[in-house]
Write a protein that holds these residues in place. Structure first.
Motif, short mmCIF file in Angstrom:
data_model
loop_
_atom_site.label_atom_id
_atom_site.label_comp_id
_atom_site.label_asym_id
_atom_site.label_seq_id
_atom_site.Cartn_x
_atom_site.Cartn_y
_atom_site.Cartn_z
N ALA A 38 -0.34 6.94 4.33
CA ALA A 38 0.58 6.52 4.68
C ALA A 38 0.60 4.82 4.92
O ALA A 38 1.42 4.17 4.57
N PHE A 39 -0.57 4.48 5.26
CA PHE A 39 -0.70 2.94 5.42
C PHE A 39 -0.64 2.41 4.18
O PHE A 39 -0.38 1.32 4.07
N LEU A 40 -1.47 3.10 3.17
CA LEU A 40 -1.18 2.31 1.78
C LEU A 40 0.12 2.21 1.32
O LEU A 40 0.45 1.19 0.70
N TRP A 41 1.14 3.15 1.93
CA TRP A 41 2.58 2.76 1.37
C TRP A 41 3.04 1.29 1.60
O TRP A 41 3.79 0.53 1.19
N PHE A 42 2.55 0.95 3.12
CA PHE A 42 3.02 -0.39 3.52
C PHE A 42 1.97 -1.55 2.85
O PHE A 42 2.33 -2.90 3.11
N ASN A 43 0.69 -1.13 2.59
CA ASN A 43 -0.39 -1.89 2.46
C ASN A 43 -0.44 -2.42 0.98
O ASN A 43 -1.33 -3.30 0.57
N ALA A 44 0.22 -1.54 0.06
CA ALA A 44 0.26 -1.83 -1.43
C ALA A 44 0.67 -3.32 -1.78
O ALA A 44 1.50 -3.74 -0.94
N TYR A 45 0.01 -3.73 -2.78
CA TYR A 45 0.72 -5.07 -3.06
C TYR A 45 2.05 -5.13 -3.56
O TYR A 45 2.80 -4.13 -4.44
N PRO A 46 2.77 -6.08 -2.98
CA PRO A 46 2.40 -7.04 -2.20
C PRO A 46 2.54 -6.32 -0.59
O PRO A 46 3.50 -5.78 -0.32
N ALA A 47 1.54 -6.49 -0.03
CA ALA A 47 1.41 -5.98 1.36
C ALA A 47 2.46 -6.46 2.22
O ALA A 47 2.80 -7.59 2.84
N GLU A 48 2.83 -5.53 3.18
CA GLU A 48 3.83 -5.80 4.16
C GLU A 48 3.02 -5.91 5.67
O GLU A 48 3.54 -6.44 6.43
N VAL A 49 1.81 -5.60 5.49
CA VAL A 49 0.97 -5.48 6.79
C VAL A 49 -0.53 -5.35 6.43
O VAL A 49 -0.88 -4.61 5.45
N PHE A 50 -1.30 -6.08 7.15
CA PHE A 50 -2.65 -5.89 7.12
C PHE A 50 -3.38 -4.84 7.93
O PHE A 50 -2.75 -4.85 9.03
N MET A 51 -4.63 -4.36 7.66
CA MET A 51 -5.17 -3.48 8.44
C MET A 51 -5.84 -4.36 9.68
O MET A 51 -5.84 -3.72 10.81
N GLY A 52 -6.50 -5.40 9.43
CA GLY A 52 -7.21 -5.98 10.35
C GLY A 52 -8.43 -5.50 10.82
O GLY A 52 -8.82 -4.30 10.41
#
Length: 361
Positions: free
Chosen positions: A253-267
């Motif tokens: 699910a996080f990859l959905w938002f983190n895929a290029y271009p990322a909307e959010v980074f994991m940190g």
């Protein structure tokens, strides 16, 4: 929690006994973590953006990364919440291994949270000083190692399994076991953190490794399958399949938002926690060497930094154009997506090699 509820209902309605099956709960854990992350994710991203918790970008890095400046970070907190809630819902909470895994995940997540918070909110470029970061990582890693050693009641709990060799194990002393556990947990934590430098680069390999570890945990905790496959039987380890499935679901699910271009980074809050979680599961199911193989991309990323630093200090020359090694390939002309997808492919191959050890022995 839900498992307990369904067990109570199962005493009167037999249909609810289906939830005692580990495989079903693992699937439900994956879907639950996915759902939580998909529902909460957009709100988390909006909140991080409103608080201006944005990523800073190195000026000496690839110029294509300058557009990433200001992208919300600390999104790994979303993964941690999803994994923790899902595990509490579907795992057997009387199982000590579940609590050890959650303690490791949350403990390293807190360290990453403090580091990220100081960097992006307090605008302290140093974040949490390295000595304090490694100190607290060491405290948690050693605490877990001591607990697992003190509660080991079978040789299988502490023996080191040599993969691809039938019944090949090494008996570890207390010092050797604690040292190995410490280095696996802390090392994997920092390795994932070093890899988390491109959109989606770290999270999908983490999902693949977590999925593979779920299989190892299920086999190790099943007396029939472990005997058939020639693996040591570790009572209770099967419940870690729920924890790993939750990591896989939340990661996807996080990859959905983190895929290029990322909307959010994991940190650091996400990377440190997920790496440590993979490490502690591998230790419990006695697959440290297999973890080293499956996490080959993380290992190479870490080694590239070590080689770069050592070379520059000893000779004044750099081996790579930039470390970690994914930046080296970017500076050679590879597109960001090319680096990410090619590293994904390598990770998938390594995970398959690791899984083959289930039968090749």
């Amino acid at each position: 929690m839900l498992l307990w509820l369904f067990q109570q209902l199962g005493q009167d309605i037999r249909a609810f006994n289906v939830f005692n099956y580990l495989t079903l709960r693992a699937v439900l854990a994956t879907l639950t973590a996915l759902t939580i992350s998909f529902i909460v994710g957009p709100a988390v991203i909006r909140k991080l953006t409103a608080l201006k918790i944005g990523q800073s970008v190195r000026s000496d890095g690839p110029q294509t990364h300058l557009v990433k400046a200001g992208t919300p970070t600390m999104g790994g907190a979303l993964i941690l919440v999803s994994v923790a809630v899902t595990t509490l819902l579907w795992a057997d909470l009387s199982n000590a291994y579940v609590w050890v895994a959650l303690f490791t995940l949350i403990g390293f997540g807190v360290i990453g949270w403090v580091d990220d918070w100081r960097k992006v909110v307090e605008k302290n470029s140093r974040g949490l000083p390295s000595r304090w970061k490694y100190f607290w990582q060491s405290v948690i890693g050693l605490a877990v190692a001591f607990y697992l050693w003190n509660n080991a009641s079978l040789p299988a709990h502490t023996d080191l399994i040599i993969p691809f060799l039938k019944h090949a194990t090494l008996t570890l002393s207390a010092v050797a076991f604690i040292a190995l556990t410490y280095f696996v947990i802390v090392g994997s934590s920092n390795a994932v953190n070093l890899t988390d430098g491109l959109d989606g680069l770290a999270i999908l390999p983490t999902v693949m490794v977590a999925s593979a570890l779920a299989i190892f945990a299920y086999v190790a905790g099943n007396a029939v399958f472990s005997r058939y496959l020639g693996m040591p039987f570790i009572p209770g380890a099967g419940e870690l399949a729920i924890f790993c499935a939750a990591m896989a679901g939340a990661g996807l699910a996080f990859l959905w938002f983190n895929a290029y271009p990322a909307e959010v980074f994991m940190g650091d809050v996400g990377a440190l926690a997920l790496g440590a979680a993979l490490g502690v599961v591998a230790v419990i199911v006695r697959q440290e060497i297999i973890l080293f193989i499956m996490c080959g991309v993380f290992v190479v990323e870490t080694l590239s930094v070590m080689v770069q630093v050592a070379s520059f200090k000893l000779t004044g020359k750099r081996v790579f154009r930039m470390a970690p090694i994914h930046h080296h390939y970017e500076l050679k002309g590879w597109k960001e997506n090319q680096v990410v997808v090619r590293f994904w492919i390598i990770s998938m191959m390594l995970v398959l090699i690791g899984l083959s050890s289930l039968k090749l022995r």
